[in-house]
Write an enzyme that holds these catalytic residues in place. Structure first.
Site, PDB file in Angstrom:
ATOM      1  N   GLY A   1       7.333  19.904   2.773  1.00 49.34           N
ATOM      2  CA  GLY A   1       7.778  19.131   1.607  1.00 49.34           C
ATOM      3  C   GLY A   1       8.190  17.717   1.965  1.00 49.34           C
TER       4      GLY A   1
ATOM      5  N   LYS B   1      -7.836  11.708   2.622  1.00 53.17           N
ATOM      6  CA  LYS B   1      -9.090  11.965   1.908  1.00 53.17           C
ATOM      7  C   LYS B   1     -10.294  11.510   2.729  1.00 53.17           C
TER       8      LYS B   1
ATOM      9  N   HIS C   1     -26.656  18.450 -18.494  1.00 51.30           N
ATOM     10  CA  HIS C   1     -27.101  19.636 -17.761  1.00 51.30           C
ATOM     11  C   HIS C   1     -27.979  19.225 -16.586  1.00 51.30           C
TER      12      HIS C   1
ATOM     13  N   GLY D   1       0.821  -1.226   0.000  1.00 51.94           N
ATOM     14  CA  GLY D   1       0.000   0.000   0.000  1.00 51.94           C
ATOM     15  C   GLY D   1       0.847   1.265   0.000  1.00 51.94           C
ATOM     16  N   GLY D   2       2.003   1.197   0.692  1.00 52.93           N
ATOM     17  CA  GLY D   2       2.923   2.341   0.680  1.00 52.93           C
ATOM     18  C   GLY D   2       2.394   3.544   1.438  1.00 52.93           C
TER      19      GLY D   2
ATOM     20  N   ASP E   1       7.908   8.540  -6.444  1.00 56.35           N
ATOM     21  CA  ASP E   1       8.480   9.691  -5.726  1.00 56.35           C
ATOM     22  C   ASP E   1      10.001   9.660  -5.712  1.00 56.35           C
TER      23      ASP E   1
ATOM     24  N   GLU F   1       3.267  30.455   5.867  1.00 56.28           N
ATOM     25  CA  GLU F   1       3.863  30.084   4.572  1.00 56.28           C
ATOM     26  C   GLU F   1       5.014  31.041   4.271  1.00 56.28           C
TER      27      GLU F   1
ATOM     28  N   ALA G   1       0.712  10.026  -6.534  1.00 57.73           N
ATOM     29  CA  ALA G   1       0.476   8.585  -6.610  1.00 57.73           C
ATOM     30  C   ALA G   1       0.230   8.116  -8.046  1.00 57.73           C
TER      31      ALA G   1
ATOM     32  N   GLY H   1       1.366  24.379   1.650  1.00 60.32           N
ATOM     33  CA  GLY H   1       1.324  23.562   0.436  1.00 60.32           C
ATOM     34  C   GLY H   1       0.168  22.576   0.531  1.00 60.32           C
TER      35      GLY H   1
HETATM   36  P1  FAD Z   1       5.299   5.176  -1.634  1.00 61.09           P
HETATM   37  O1  FAD Z   1       3.829   5.173  -1.676  1.00 61.09           O
HETATM   38  O2  FAD Z   1       5.975   6.171  -0.757  1.00 61.09           O
HETATM   39  O3  FAD Z   1       5.759   3.717  -1.205  1.00 61.09           O
HETATM   40  C1  FAD Z   1       7.084   3.429  -0.984  1.00 61.09           C
HETATM   41  C2  FAD Z   1       7.168   2.179  -0.133  1.00 61.09           C
HETATM   42  O4  FAD Z   1       8.523   1.753  -0.126  1.00 61.09           O
HETATM   43  C3  FAD Z   1       6.794   2.384   1.323  1.00 61.09           C
HETATM   44  O5  FAD Z   1       5.777   1.481   1.691  1.00 61.09           O
HETATM   45  C4  FAD Z   1       8.073   2.099   2.105  1.00 61.09           C
HETATM   46  O6  FAD Z   1       7.827   1.393   3.308  1.00 61.09           O
HETATM   47  C5  FAD Z   1       8.817   1.201   1.132  1.00 61.09           C
HETATM   48  N1  FAD Z   1      10.262   1.227   1.306  1.00 61.09           N
HETATM   49  C6  FAD Z   1      11.086   2.298   1.388  1.00 61.09           C
HETATM   50  N2  FAD Z   1      12.373   1.891   1.493  1.00 61.09           N
HETATM   51  C7  FAD Z   1      12.355   0.530   1.481  1.00 61.09           C
HETATM   52  C8  FAD Z   1      13.353  -0.469   1.543  1.00 61.09           C
HETATM   53  N3  FAD Z   1      14.638  -0.169   1.616  1.00 61.09           N
HETATM   54  N4  FAD Z   1      12.959  -1.750   1.528  1.00 61.09           N
HETATM   55  C9  FAD Z   1      11.651  -2.091   1.446  1.00 61.09           C
HETATM   56  N5  FAD Z   1      10.673  -1.179   1.356  1.00 61.09           N
HETATM   57  C10 FAD Z   1      11.014   0.110   1.372  1.00 61.09           C
HETATM   58  N6  FAD Z   1      -0.665  11.846  -3.906  1.00 61.09           N
HETATM   59  C11 FAD Z   1      -1.725  11.911  -4.734  1.00 61.09           C
HETATM   60  O7  FAD Z   1      -1.580  11.655  -5.932  1.00 61.09           O
HETATM   61  N7  FAD Z   1      -2.978  12.240  -4.262  1.00 61.09           N
HETATM   62  C12 FAD Z   1      -3.192  12.527  -2.955  1.00 61.09           C
HETATM   63  O8  FAD Z   1      -4.322  12.813  -2.572  1.00 61.09           O
HETATM   64  C13 FAD Z   1      -2.083  12.481  -2.064  1.00 61.09           C
HETATM   65  N8  FAD Z   1      -2.258  12.745  -0.765  1.00 61.09           N
HETATM   66  C14 FAD Z   1      -1.188  12.635   0.089  1.00 61.09           C
HETATM   67  C15 FAD Z   1      -1.394  12.907   1.434  1.00 61.09           C
HETATM   68  C16 FAD Z   1      -0.342  12.818   2.318  1.00 61.09           C
HETATM   69  C17 FAD Z   1      -0.567  13.104   3.784  1.00 61.09           C
HETATM   70  C18 FAD Z   1       0.943  12.412   1.859  1.00 61.09           C
HETATM   71  C19 FAD Z   1       2.088  12.256   2.808  1.00 61.09           C
HETATM   72  C20 FAD Z   1       1.155  12.138   0.518  1.00 61.09           C
HETATM   73  C21 FAD Z   1       0.090  12.260  -0.379  1.00 61.09           C
HETATM   74  N9  FAD Z   1       0.249  12.022  -1.745  1.00 61.09           N
HETATM   75  C22 FAD Z   1      -0.811  12.121  -2.591  1.00 61.09           C
HETATM   76  C23 FAD Z   1       1.553  11.618  -2.310  1.00 61.09           C
HETATM   77  C24 FAD Z   1       1.579  10.099  -2.520  1.00 61.09           C
HETATM   78  O9  FAD Z   1       1.385   9.461  -1.282  1.00 61.09           O
HETATM   79  C25 FAD Z   1       2.898   9.674  -3.140  1.00 61.09           C
HETATM   80  O10 FAD Z   1       3.143  10.407  -4.314  1.00 61.09           O
HETATM   81  C26 FAD Z   1       2.864   8.191  -3.493  1.00 61.09           C
HETATM   82  O11 FAD Z   1       2.607   7.409  -2.371  1.00 61.09           O
HETATM   83  C27 FAD Z   1       4.181   7.764  -4.130  1.00 61.09           C
HETATM   84  O12 FAD Z   1       4.115   6.407  -4.451  1.00 61.09           O
HETATM   85  P2  FAD Z   1       5.409   5.503  -4.553  1.00 61.09           P
HETATM   86  O13 FAD Z   1       4.935   4.182  -5.044  1.00 61.09           O
HETATM   87  O14 FAD Z   1       6.465   6.213  -5.288  1.00 61.09           O
HETATM   88  O15 FAD Z   1       5.963   5.356  -3.064  1.00 61.09           O
HETATM   89  P1  NAD Z   2       4.551  21.140  -0.613  1.00 60.82           P
HETATM   90  O1  NAD Z   2       5.782  21.251  -1.393  1.00 60.82           O
HETATM   91  O2  NAD Z   2       3.264  20.954  -1.315  1.00 60.82           O
HETATM   92  O3  NAD Z   2       4.379  22.442   0.285  1.00 60.82           O
HETATM   93  C1  NAD Z   2       5.345  22.848   1.201  1.00 60.82           C
HETATM   94  C2  NAD Z   2       5.103  24.305   1.502  1.00 60.82           C
HETATM   95  O4  NAD Z   2       5.906  24.675   2.603  1.00 60.82           O
HETATM   96  C3  NAD Z   2       5.473  25.229   0.343  1.00 60.82           C
HETATM   97  O5  NAD Z   2       4.410  26.125   0.141  1.00 60.82           O
HETATM   98  C4  NAD Z   2       6.732  25.925   0.835  1.00 60.82           C
HETATM   99  O6  NAD Z   2       6.887  27.227   0.322  1.00 60.82           O
HETATM  100  C5  NAD Z   2       6.484  25.936   2.316  1.00 60.82           C
HETATM  101  N1  NAD Z   2       7.683  26.013   3.155  1.00 60.82           N
HETATM  102  C6  NAD Z   2       8.878  25.409   2.979  1.00 60.82           C
HETATM  103  N2  NAD Z   2       9.702  25.669   4.022  1.00 60.82           N
HETATM  104  C7  NAD Z   2       8.989  26.453   4.869  1.00 60.82           C
HETATM  105  C8  NAD Z   2       9.278  27.042   6.137  1.00 60.82           C
HETATM  106  N3  NAD Z   2      10.446  26.856   6.734  1.00 60.82           N
HETATM  107  N4  NAD Z   2       8.318  27.778   6.721  1.00 60.82           N
HETATM  108  C9  NAD Z   2       7.105  27.961   6.120  1.00 60.82           C
HETATM  109  N5  NAD Z   2       6.790  27.429   4.937  1.00 60.82           N
HETATM  110  C10 NAD Z   2       7.709  26.676   4.329  1.00 60.82           C
HETATM  111  O7  NAD Z   2       4.830  19.991   0.441  1.00 60.82           O
HETATM  112  P2  NAD Z   2       3.845  19.191   1.411  1.00 60.82           P
HETATM  113  O8  NAD Z   2       2.593  19.964   1.640  1.00 60.82           O
HETATM  114  O9  NAD Z   2       4.692  18.783   2.552  1.00 60.82           O
HETATM  115  O10 NAD Z   2       3.500  17.919   0.555  1.00 60.82           O
HETATM  116  C11 NAD Z   2       4.550  17.107   0.025  1.00 60.82           C
HETATM  117  C12 NAD Z   2       4.176  16.516  -1.291  1.00 60.82           C
HETATM  118  O11 NAD Z   2       3.266  15.435  -1.109  1.00 60.82           O
HETATM  119  C13 NAD Z   2       3.450  17.453  -2.240  1.00 60.82           C
HETATM  120  O12 NAD Z   2       4.335  18.291  -2.951  1.00 60.82           O
HETATM  121  C14 NAD Z   2       2.750  16.499  -3.138  1.00 60.82           C
HETATM  122  O13 NAD Z   2       3.660  16.045  -4.112  1.00 60.82           O
HETATM  123  C15 NAD Z   2       2.385  15.371  -2.203  1.00 60.82           C
HETATM  124  N6  NAD Z   2       0.987  15.517  -1.739  1.00 60.82           N
HETATM  125  C16 NAD Z   2      -0.002  15.505  -2.661  1.00 60.82           C
HETATM  126  C17 NAD Z   2      -1.310  15.658  -2.257  1.00 60.82           C
HETATM  127  C18 NAD Z   2      -2.399  15.637  -3.288  1.00 60.82           C
HETATM  128  O14 NAD Z   2      -2.129  15.188  -4.414  1.00 60.82           O
HETATM  129  N7  NAD Z   2      -3.595  16.091  -2.984  1.00 60.82           N
HETATM  130  C19 NAD Z   2      -1.621  15.814  -0.919  1.00 60.82           C
HETATM  131  C20 NAD Z   2      -0.585  15.811  -0.002  1.00 60.82           C
HETATM  132  C21 NAD Z   2       0.713  15.659  -0.424  1.00 60.82           C
END
Ligand code: FAD
Ligand code: NAD
Length: 469
Positions: free
Chosen positions: A269, A54, A442, A42-43, A310, A201, A318, A180
């Site tokens: 970030g 969500k 519509h 699931g990651g 990522d 921000e 994702a 962000g």
């Molecule tokens: P990941 O999902 O990060 O999976 C990587 C996996 O690798 C993990 O399970 C980890 O345990 C495993 N791993 C790492 N190192 C090792 C190792 N050495 N050996 C074995 N396993 C290992 N993206 C969206 O598109 N829509 C969203 O709504 C969204 N919401 C988000 C909300 C939050 C709070 C966060 C934190 C992120 C969100 N994202 C969203 C970003 C999204 O989660 C990532 O872009 C996505 O999960 C990346 O997928 P991935 O397969 O690259 O890696």
């Molecule tokens: P982000 O890059 O989206 O936002 C980080 C924000 O923090 C930026 O606006 C930046 O200017 C600000 N910032 C940086 N340093 C700062 C500081 N010292 N003080 C105040 N502000 C500062 O990063 P995030 O919100 O941590 O999310 C990480 C990534 O995860 C996203 O870029 C996105 O790729 C992914 N994500 C996606 C979704 C989605 O698709 N809906 C949801 C959550 C996360």
């Protein structure tokens, strides 16, 4: 003692990138080992990212929708919030979905191994007590939150996104560092649940990089939900204080320079998860930010090793991870595949949502590329009126010569659902005429897409004709 095992493909990381690649390769006949440090596939996305956030955002929207229903003639009593119940909901969703993934692994004979993977050389990965020799490997280890040492000194009141999702309580005052994706989505959740939220921000606007006209309606609504939004502001220090954390703030609009919060969410970030993988032993190169260097087939500098999601570069989303995972699997299977997309959709799941894909206006300006921009204001949308949510805007960025749609940006309720049509239009090289001539049901919000396209020709039904004629 170390056992050895052979496989066609080892995938390290079972997030949306890794498991999608593993499943496709297995469907096409490969013997696949899927490795993850966690107990189940699931990651980040499923366990501590997209899905839990969500689920929480849905609960938050129910609360704010109920609060906003009075002008529609429906009044609710203030909600009773059972924090445990809200948390249990997302945990149950995650549990069900990860069981489904485990079932899908079994059904495909993908061998899921829980353990940390580390390269021994360019053709072997060690996991627990076994050395897996592979024909090919895909690295899909994702990313981790950036945790500035100055903020994370061991005080449990300071959380990253994973801590915030746990929803241990609803703090009376929450400081969110970073405006962000995560800061705004989780800030919205906590504000709806009852916290007084302050967002700090660093740059001059929320969601840097996103077109300002799309951010503006969200910013306006967040001002009614959040206690404070400070832009161009720095958190200089976080210090333990009685009953909370004192934040030292520096910014042009900060009145109280040392406010105290019961909890702090740091969302500044994420970083690629590329350390401690033994990449040097495998000959896999990383760039200066720690992302794995890949080509258009997602091949790394090591011949048999691919990287996706990522860990292989921005945007960290994702669906981009899943798409890349499938490309890498196809290349390994000997198919002629490359990552050659015209657009990647992005959605911020606040309320209103912001969604965009393809060329943004900001990017067009940066590139000095001549484009025509048309906007349809949701004040003229019947559907938006019925929802009492007319703050939305639908925008198209169009090539003036070919009339092709290059980019689409939407802010408004359900913008995230609407962006799919925009993606198809861009991928299929649709012109404004194609969109304008496509019948839309519509009353729906999707009509704003074709009305914006009609506006390109100065003939949007629900818009007065342009004076310029
Ligand atoms: P990941 O999902 O990060 O999976 C990587 C996996 O690798 C993990 O399970 C980890 O345990 C495993 N791993 C790492 N190192 C090792 C190792 N050495 N050996 C074995 N396993 C290992 N993206 C969206 O598109 N829509 C969203 O709504 C969204 N919401 C988000 C909300 C939050 C709070 C966060 C934190 C992120 C969100 N994202 C969203 C970003 C999204 O989660 C990532 O872009 C996505 O999960 C990346 O997928 P991935 O397969 O690259 O890696
Ligand atoms: P982000 O890059 O989206 O936002 C980080 C924000 O923090 C930026 O606006 C930046 O200017 C600000 N910032 C940086 N340093 C700062 C500081 N010292 N003080 C105040 N502000 C500062 O990063 P995030 O919100 O941590 O999310 C990480 C990534 O995860 C996203 O870029 C996105 O790729 C992914 N994500 C996606 C979704 C989605 O698709 N809906 C949801 C959550 C996360």
């Amino acid at each position: 003692m170390t056992d050895t095992a052979e496989s066609d493909l080892v995938v390290i990381g079972a997030g949306p990138g890794g498991y999608a690649a593993a499943f496709l390769a297995a469907d096409k006949g490969m013997k696949v080992i899927l490795v993850d440090a966690g107990p189940r596939p699931g990651g980040t996305c499923l366990n501590v990212g997209c899905i839990p956030s969500k689920a929480l955002l849905h609960a938050a929207k129910l609360i704010t929708d109920a609060r906003d229903a009075k002008p529609l003639g429906v009044e609710f009593a203030p909600p009773k919030i059972d924090v445990n119940g809200v948390r249990t909901h997302w945990m149950k969703v995650v549990d069900t979905m990860s069981k489904n993934l485990a079932f899908l692994c079994k059904a495909r004979k993908v061998d899921f191994v829980s353990g940390v993977g580390k390269f021994l050389d360019g053709q072997t990965v060690q996991v627990n007590d076994t050395a897996y020799r592979f024909q090919h490997c895909i690295i899909a280890t994702g990313s981790v939150p950036t945790r500035p040492a100055a903020f994370f000194t061991g005080n449990p009141r300071v959380m990253d996104s994973t801590g915030a999702l746990k929803l241990e309580d609803v703090p009376p005052r929450l400081l969110v560092v970073g405006g962000g994706y995560i800061g705004l989505e989780m800030g919205y959740v906590y504000a709806a649940l009852g916290s007084k939220v302050t967002v700090v921000e660093l740059t001059e606007g929320l969601l840097p990089g996103v077109d300002r006209d799309l951010v503006q309606p969200l910013h306006k609504r967040l001002e009614t939900l959040f206690d404070k939004i400070y832009l161009r502001t720095k958190v200089v220090k976080l210090e333990e204080a009685k009953g909370g954390i004192k934040a030292v703030l520096e910014g042009p609009e900060v009145e109280d320079k040392e406010p105290v919060f019961e909890r702090v969410l740091v969302a500044v970030g994420r970083q690629p998860n590329s350390r401690d993988l033994g990449l040097e032993k495998a000959g896999v190169a990383v760039d200066d930010k720690g992302f794995l260097k890949v080509n258009e087939q997602r091949r790394t500098s090591a011949e048999k090793i691919f990287a996706i999601g990522d860990v292989a570069g921005e945007p960290m989303l994702a669906h981009k991870a899943t798409y890349e995972g499938k490309i890498a699997a196809e290349v390994i299977l000997g198919e002629k595949a490359v990552y050659d997309v015209r657009a990647v959709p992005a959605v911020v799941f606040t309320d209103p949502e912001i969604a965009w894909c393809g060329l943004t206006e900001t990017e067009a300006k940066k590139q000095k590329r001549e484009v025509k921009r048309v906007k349809f204001n949701w004040l003229a949308s019947g559907r938006a009126m019925t929802l009492a949510r007319t703050e939305g805007v639908t925008k198209l960025v169009i090539d003036p010569e070919t009339e092709r749609i290059l980019g689409v940006g939407i802010v408004g309720v359900d913008a995230g659902e609407m962006i799919a049509e925009a993606m198809l239009a861009i991928e299929m090289s649709a012109t404004a005429k194609d969109l304008a001539l496509t019948m839309h049901a519509h009353p729906t919000l999707s009509e704003t897409l074709y009305e914006a396209a009609e506006d390109f020709y100065g003939m949007a039904t629900h818009k007065a004709p342009s004076k310029k004629g």
